[in-house]
Design a protein around this motif. Structure first.
Motif, PDB file in Angstrom:
ATOM      1  N   THR A  72       0.830  -1.199   0.000  1.00 13.29           N
ATOM      2  CA  THR A  72       0.000   0.000   0.000  1.00 13.29           C
ATOM      3  C   THR A  72       0.862   1.246   0.000  1.00 13.29           C
ATOM      4  O   THR A  72       0.604   2.205  -0.741  1.00 13.29           O
ATOM      5  CB  THR A  72      -0.897   0.014   1.253  1.00 13.29           C
ATOM      6  N   LEU A 116       0.911   4.082  -2.886  1.00 14.03           N
ATOM      7  CA  LEU A 116       0.566   5.484  -2.643  1.00 14.03           C
ATOM      8  C   LEU A 116       1.686   6.399  -3.093  1.00 14.03           C
ATOM      9  O   LEU A 116       1.457   7.458  -3.684  1.00 14.03           O
ATOM     10  CB  LEU A 116       0.279   5.702  -1.163  1.00 14.03           C
ATOM     11  N   MET A 170       0.002   6.160   8.181  1.00 12.00           N
ATOM     12  CA  MET A 170      -1.029   5.157   7.944  1.00 12.00           C
ATOM     13  C   MET A 170      -1.968   5.023   9.141  1.00 12.00           C
ATOM     14  O   MET A 170      -3.162   4.808   8.979  1.00 12.00           O
ATOM     15  CB  MET A 170      -0.388   3.797   7.683  1.00 12.00           C
ATOM     16  N   ALA A 215      -4.355   7.623   8.713  1.00 17.20           N
ATOM     17  CA  ALA A 215      -5.087   7.630   7.453  1.00 17.20           C
ATOM     18  C   ALA A 215      -6.144   6.526   7.396  1.00 17.20           C
ATOM     19  O   ALA A 215      -7.162   6.673   6.736  1.00 17.20           O
ATOM     20  CB  ALA A 215      -4.122   7.473   6.293  1.00 17.20           C
TER      21      ALA A 215
END
Lengths: 224, 189
Positions: free
Chosen positions: A138, A142, A159, A162
């Motif tokens: 991930t 990103l 993260m 987020a």
């Protein structure tokens, strides 16, 4: 053929009693309970890799036996149907865990990091590897699609902030397996007062997950 | 949860069948079944009963509660009482559907049973909607749901729980530090 299959029952019982005192039937019940609990709880629950491994063992054992059986045998058909049913529960259980790991990966990993020695891990080793890889992928993704085009001061993303945490205040439906007294129910609004309820054995309730979360791991209540 | 999964759980319930074949005991992982002898009733899980029935290897004996008189009583009780009355089986709806769809020739007055069970179901769901409505409007934090079956819970689950969560978030956003649950999943793929 009937020998191969009739032996099963006793074989399995012996296998099992060496590592655990559970019968295969109880094992399947445990798996189903774990499946429903995992399906309905908002957060990832403790892993039940012991149950999963034992069930896998039973399935491979039975499948190996079925290999030796002629086609079109009536008993073999019944055994196959049962295997398919158990396999469905098992994969649905594992799948719902993976979905939660994907949904809450930073929090799951954070919890794993802050875990003390001797405390049981939430994740099985395989799930841990999956979560770590998912996190890395991930992050890379990103970076590749967006972050590296951002102004330098905006290129990092936390993260943990987020990705939303599991909402422990969700409501869950549950059935009580062992009587519990004095469960505190927090008020919904400021003008209500908190109160306690007793959970009678066999009764069913709708309440917040946070209140009863410890009772799930102890097996006193079952989510439904 | 998918309704099919509730039906899956219902298929584990035992039901009596009268087989027309003979077979020794079967040692399944979940327990032993049989032995099967032609004409002798034996208890098997519904999934097996339906399979045997579809292959015309057995006759299904309907459960004792699947009877017009008993169901009429239950229906009247359900309509009279304000609370949920006890149901004859925790999977009454699923079992009725399964058995009537696949073995209606073994069940006397199948059509009447279907209508009665549907009536009971409708009455109960109407009560369930009413109580869900009062649960929300009175902002309760705990409800006792005795005598509700899994299928009934399942029909209101998603909508009820999601609305409760949404309302909780809206309310707690007035006092920001209570809930960390975010409205949106920021990184959505």
């Amino acid at each position: 053929m009937s020998d191969a299959l009739s032996d099963d029952g006793s074989d399995i019982n012996q296998d099992d009693s060496q590592e655990d005192t559970m019968t295969p039937a109880e094992l399947i019940v445990k798996l189903e309970e774990a499946w429903l609990n995992e399906k309905f709880s908002p957060e990832l629950l403790e892993n039940k890799s012991e149950v999963v491994e034992c069930v896998m063992e039973q399935l491979t054992h039975m499948e190996a036996n079925l290999q030796r059986v002629k086609k079109g045998d009536a008993k073999a058909g019944i055994h196959r149907m049962e295997i398919d049913r158990i396999r469905f529960v098992l994969s649905s259980y594992l799948r719902s865990r993976l979905q939660k790991i994907e949904k809450f990966f930073p929090h799951v990993l954070e919890r794993e990091k802050s875990r003390e020695d001797g405390e049981a891990s939430l994740l099985s080793p395989e799930e841990f590897a999956f979560a770590k890889e998912y996190y890395a992928n991930t992050e890379t993704y990103l970076k590749a699609v967006a972050l590296k085009r951002m102004p330098p001061n905006l290129q990092t993303v936390d993260m943990l902030k987020a990705v939303p945490e599991p909402c422990l205040d969700s409501f869950v439906f549950l059935r009580v397996k062992e009587r519990q007294e004095n469960i505190l129910v927090e008020p919904e609004t400021d003008d209500q007062r908190e109160y306690v309820v007793d959970l009678e054995e066999g009764s069913q309730h709708l309440m917040r997950y946070r209140t009863i979360a410890p009772l799930i791991s102890s097996g006193a209540v079952q989510l439904i | 949860m998918d309704p099919a999964e509730v039906e899956f759980l219902a298929e584990k319930e035992p039901v009596t069948v009268i087989p027309n074949f003979s077979l020794d005991k079967v040692y399944l992982i979940g327990g032993d079944l049989g032995p099967f002898n032609p004409g002798l009733p034996v208890d098997v899980p519904v999934w097996l009963a339906l399979n045997l029935k579809q292959r015309q290897r057995c006759r299904i004996v309907p459960p004792a509660w699947m009877d017009v008189e008993k169901l009429e009583e239950l229906r009247d009780l359900e309509r009279r009482e304000e609370a949920f009355s006890p149901v004859p089986s925790p999977y009454y709806m699923e079992l009725t559907k399964l058995l009537l769809n696949y073995a209606s020739d073994n069940i006397p007055k199948a059509d009447e049973i279907r209508t009665l069970v549907k009536d009971i179901w409708d009455t109960r769901i109407a009560k369930l909607r009413l109580s869900a409505d009062s649960f929300i409007s009175q902002m309760e934090a705990h409800a006792k749901l005795d005598n509700l079956t899994l299928m009934e819970i399942n029909t209101v689950r998603v909508f009820l729980l999601d609305s409760l969560n949404c309302m909780y978030k809206l309310r707690s956003n007035l006092q920001p530090d209570i809930c960390n649950c975010d409205f949106f999943f920021f990184i959505s793929y």
